[in-house]
Structures are given as C-alpha cells and as structure tokens.
Design a protein around this motif. Sequence first.
Motif, short mmCIF file in Angstrom:
data_model
loop_
_atom_site.label_atom_id
_atom_site.label_comp_id
_atom_site.label_asym_id
_atom_site.label_seq_id
_atom_site.Cartn_x
_atom_site.Cartn_y
_atom_site.Cartn_z
N PHE A 473 -5.16 0.96 -9.80
CA PHE A 473 -3.74 1.17 -9.55
C PHE A 473 -2.95 -0.14 -9.40
O PHE A 473 -1.85 -0.15 -8.85
CB PHE A 473 -3.56 2.04 -8.30
N THR A 474 -3.56 -1.25 -9.87
CA THR A 474 -2.87 -2.54 -9.86
C THR A 474 -2.55 -2.94 -11.29
O THR A 474 -3.44 -2.93 -12.16
CB THR A 474 -3.74 -3.62 -9.19
N ASN A 509 -7.22 -4.78 -0.15
CA ASN A 509 -5.78 -4.89 -0.32
C ASN A 509 -5.43 -5.12 -1.79
O ASN A 509 -6.10 -5.90 -2.48
CB ASN A 509 -5.26 -6.06 0.54
N ASP A 510 -4.39 -4.42 -2.26
CA ASP A 510 -3.97 -4.64 -3.63
C ASP A 510 -2.45 -4.78 -3.70
O ASP A 510 -1.74 -4.42 -2.77
CB ASP A 510 -4.45 -3.51 -4.55
N THR A 511 -1.97 -5.32 -4.83
CA THR A 511 -0.53 -5.47 -5.07
C THR A 511 -0.10 -4.47 -6.13
O THR A 511 0.72 -4.78 -7.01
CB THR A 511 -0.21 -6.91 -5.53
N GLY A 512 -0.66 -3.28 -6.02
CA GLY A 512 -0.43 -2.25 -7.04
C GLY A 512 0.81 -1.43 -6.82
O GLY A 512 1.78 -1.85 -6.18
N GLY A 568 2.24 -2.13 -2.91
CA GLY A 568 0.79 -2.25 -2.79
C GLY A 568 0.21 -1.40 -1.67
O GLY A 568 0.93 -0.77 -0.89
N THR A 569 -1.11 -1.40 -1.62
CA THR A 569 -1.83 -0.54 -0.68
C THR A 569 -2.98 -1.33 -0.05
O THR A 569 -3.60 -2.16 -0.72
CB THR A 569 -2.40 0.70 -1.40
N THR A 570 -3.25 -1.01 1.24
CA THR A 570 -4.42 -1.55 1.91
C THR A 570 -5.22 -0.38 2.49
O THR A 570 -4.67 0.43 3.25
CB THR A 570 -4.03 -2.51 3.05
#
Length: 676
Positions: A473-474, A509-512, A568-570
């Motif tokens: 999802f990024t 952690n992502d920047t999606g 984004g999401t963690t």
Amino acid sequence: MNTTSKLNFKEFTILIVDDNPANLGVIAEYLEDCGFDVMAARDGEHGLRIAQAQPDLILLDVMMPGIDGFEVCRRLKSHESTNSIPVIFMTALTDIEDKVKGFLVGGVDYITKPIQHEEVLARITTHLQIQKQARQLQEQNTRLQQANALLTKRALRLEASSEVGQQVTSILDLDTLLLEIVILIQSKFGYYFVGVWLLTEQHDAVVLHARKGRTKGQLPPHGMQISTDVPHSIITLVCYSKQPYLSDNVITDDKYLAMDTLPETASELTLPLQVGQEMIGVLDIQGDQIAAFDDEEQMVLQTLANQIAIAIRNARLYEFEKKLRQMEEIRAHDLAELNASKDKFFSIVAHDLRGPFLPLMGLSEMLPGIVRTSSHEDIEKVGYAIHCSAKNVYNLLENLLAWARIQMGRITFEPKRFNLNDIVQDNVSLLGENARSKNISLSATLSDTIFVYADRDMIDTVIRNLINNAVKFTPSGGQVKIGINPITSPLPLKEMETWDEHFVEVHVNDTGVGIKPKDIDKLFHIDVHHSTTGTNKEAGTGLGLIMCKEMIEKNGGKIWVESEFGKGTTVKFTMQLDSIIKTDDTPKSVFGNVVANHHALSIEEKRLVLPTYNEIVILHELAVIGDMESINTESARIAQIDEQYVPFANTLIELAKQFKDEEIITLLEQYLLTSR
C-alpha cells in the motif's frame, strides 16, 4: 383500729432517738408490746449510725445535746440509703416556726410531749401504711418498667429480625448477601461478633465467608477454614448435629474453640443454616457477656437463620443460572465467530482467491502468441507479470491456509527463546526485491540483540505479513521502516494501564495511502469484510491483519493500527522479553505493581499457555465471588480442551484447593492484560 388491722407490726422496725432514758424506755417498751422490733439511740450521732440498718420509721427527739433532731433529719435525708425513711419528731416545742422547720428538713409528722401512747401508735401506723403503699407502688412501677422494657426489647428484636429478613431475601449476589447479613445482625442486635460459615462441597470443612464484630483487634480472616474433623468446635458440632448450640459460658465449655482474634467472647450461640435436610453452614453469634442469649432471643435468631439459609440457596441458584447464561453467551459468541469464519472462508474462495487467477490465466494464454511475434524484452515483461500474479496467488493462498489452520487448532503453539532482530533482518532481505521492484525504500532500525519468548514461526509470519502489506500500500518512491523499541510510555489501549521494561514494541511504518478512521476498526473483525487492492493493484483477502492479531494475542501481546489517510500507516505490536517472573521479598512484575502488592502470590518459573479471553473472564468472576468449587470444575474443563492449557488449569486448581481467592484474582487480572 381499722387502719392498724391492715398492718402486721412484727414486720416493722422502729428506731427511737431520745437523750432522755426514761422517755426512751417507756416508748420502746410500749412499741415492743405492740409487736414492733425496736432499736434505740441516746444521741444524734448514734442514731445516724443505727439508721444505716434502714429501719421502717424513726421517732426523733428535737432537743438533744450535740447535734439536734433537725440536723439529724437533714443528714438522713441527704443520704440515698436513708432518705426514704419517714421521720416523726417528738418535741415539747409548739411554735409554728419550729414545726415548719421540721417539715422543711424532711420530717413527716410531729408528736407533742408529753407522749400519748395511742397517739404515737396512730401516727406510726398511718405513716407505715403510707410507706407500705409507696413501696408497693414503687414495686409495681418497677415491674411495669421491666415489662415495658421487655416488650420494647421484644418489639426491637422482631423489628430487627423483620428488617434483616427483608434485606437478605432481596439480595441475589452471594458475597453481598453474606456481608449484609453479618453487618445487619451485628448492628441491629449489638453482638460482639457475627460470622457466616459455609460448608465446602465435600463437607470436609467449614469456611468463614463473612464476618463483622466490634473487637478492638483484627477479626478472624476471611476464608478461614475449620476441618469438620476438629473435635473441639461448636461450629463443626452444629454442622454435624444440625441442631442449635448455646454456650452460656465458653470458659467452662470444652466444645468451644478459642480464637486469639476474639478474646472477649463470653457466650456463643451457633445456629444451623439448612433448607430441609440440606445443610449449608452455620450462623455463629458471640457475646461478650455471660448468658447473653435468652430463650426468646434464640427463637428469633433461629427464625432469622432459616430465612438466611433460604436466601443463600436462592443466591447460589442465581449465581449458577448467571454462569450458565454467561457460558451460553460465550458459546453463542464463539458460534457466531465460527459462522463468520466460515462465511469469510467461502467468500475468499468464491471471489478474492478467484480474482488473481484471471490475469494469470489471461497472460499465460497470450504467452504462445507473444513468443512467436514479440521481442525478448516483451516476453520478459510478460513472464515477470505472470510471476507477480502467481506470487500474489501464492501469498493469498498461504495466508488463507495459515488462517484456516489457526481456526481448526492445527497450528501447534511452541514458544521459545530467540533473537527478534534475526527475524526482522530475514524478512527485510526476503521482501527487499519486492520493495525495490516498486521503487520503495525498505529498512530496519535495530538496536542491541533482543531476545524474546514466543512462537518463532508465528512472529515470523506476522512480521512478513506486516512488511508485505506496507509495501503493497506504499506508492513508488515511498518508504517502509521497521523498528524495535522498549516500551517507555503507556499504550493507547484502555485495558493496558501499566507496562515496564519486560515488554518490547515492534512497529512497521509506511508512507503509503493510509486508512480512513472509519475503516481502522474494521481491520481486525472477521465479521466485517474489508479488503482493498495495493498501489499496483495487488489483490488481498483482508485476512492478513486478522491472522496477525490472533497470532500476537496467542503470544501474550497486543496489536493496533495508527494511520492518517493519505499520509501513511504504522502497525505496532508488543511482545514479552525473555524474562522469568519471580516473587521474593522484593517482587518484580511485568505488570507494574500488581504482583508487588500481593507478596503471597507464587508464580512458577514457567510460562503458561492461556485459554481464550472469555474463559479467563469467567474464571475471574468465579474468583471474585469466592466460588472455588466452580473454578476447579471450569479449570478441569479447560484442561480437556487442549493439553497446552493443562499447566494453566493445574495452577488455578492448586490455588483453589487452598482457597487462595485473592491470589487467583491477582493472577487472572495479570492474564487478562495479556490475553484480550
């Protein structure tokens, strides 16, 4: 003469005080001839001493050497022992002032000298008659007061008994009921100690379930047991005989079992609590006075004990029905989850798993024609697309099969010590190519070697799924970072209030694309379908996070999501470090001060595999109400479900046998923190 006939002069004593021997002798002789018992004194001081014998009437001369008659009378009236004795003055004084003075100091009459025998007898008889009537009235008044006090006491007893009866029959919670019983009886009747002892299921002991007293020291401890084999115990005697027992003086009663915590007990009334032939326990009442219980009081209290026994049985039936309802609710909930799992499975098979095959089949169908007409570069692109489609199908199928094995209990839980950093690094290497193919930076920030205690395969699956989701999802040019940190602040979960260095937090952690707030709660619910495609149209089943949640909770941790839509999401989860919980003089707990506040708790140096959260809730409720028998039964049932639960069940059964309800509560509260 009619007045004199009403009195028997032999019953009365007359004291004559006169300094004239002649007058004294004449009057004394006359009165003795009439039948009176006569005492004589020659002066006021002597008369005061003799008056302590409390004669029925005093003839007192006014004019005497030393202290005169007026002073003697004043002193007589100032003492409680002599102030009710009628005093008749004998005097030659005839002035009104002298007579008034005599009445003022307490005299009841005057006889003027020279003395006339008939007059003396008449006046003595009149005042003795008045005195006798006054005494009779006083006696009647005393009897009336006693009767009134008895009626008042009886009314208060009946009122108190009625109030206690109404109160106890309206309470269905057993613990509340027992506590209310002892408080009401002790406060309404004022007894030194009141206790309710209940028989164990095996009838091999009686247990103190509630107590109240006005002792200055500590009361006997809640949960105290007396074996029914104890020979010198009124409580066990009543349990066997099913008859009330009264000890008016416990000091002389060899059946009385003395307790250091009740040093002032002087008498004891112990009443059976039974319904029909079913013996429940005893109501033990102790007084700090000898013979503190009269017959009527015993009857009132026995009636009350019968009401209490019925109330206890009703409360137990209510608790049993309540537990049955809870078990039915849990079974209904489990059945709903099973149905949701079944629906989810068929939904995936029917739709989500079929979807990824369509591009795979289409590309493979095109491949022969492409080989004949296209360049090697085009063929390579098609081959890579087929590979990606096959890989997606494989990942979906792998998650589906893993989740199915969890639901069927086919995955064996095998916790052990391992280095968490190794798993993170392995998965970063494994999924690095996938990230690079999307132009995504995948990195891990790791500190020193971190050893945890968990099922390695499960944690490996969780980390792989979380990294794979983050990459999925990024978008191109984004970042995915994995980190491991000790927990230094409370987690954003209401039920997790205290943590310490015994836990570690893993975050991905992502920047999606992020997740909308309304969708975050859907991620971990099997009964809510929530599945989205990745930034490169990667397919998904929605099973990944659900499976991760089950695996993390199986290992005693928590998992949650923090996300901002579009940024984004963690995903974070917790794990227990490899440390053994011990209890000593300075106990150390992985749950703050929970253990430190209960030094008696002993946790073996082994890690227990926990049953479901709902099972622990039921056990906790049973412990709170002190139902050790049901804890034994429920623990044995849990042990039969899965052999992995046997150590957990045995731990509770052992504590329940020792009636250590507070320790069981503390232990289960610890487990509730890690199993929900």
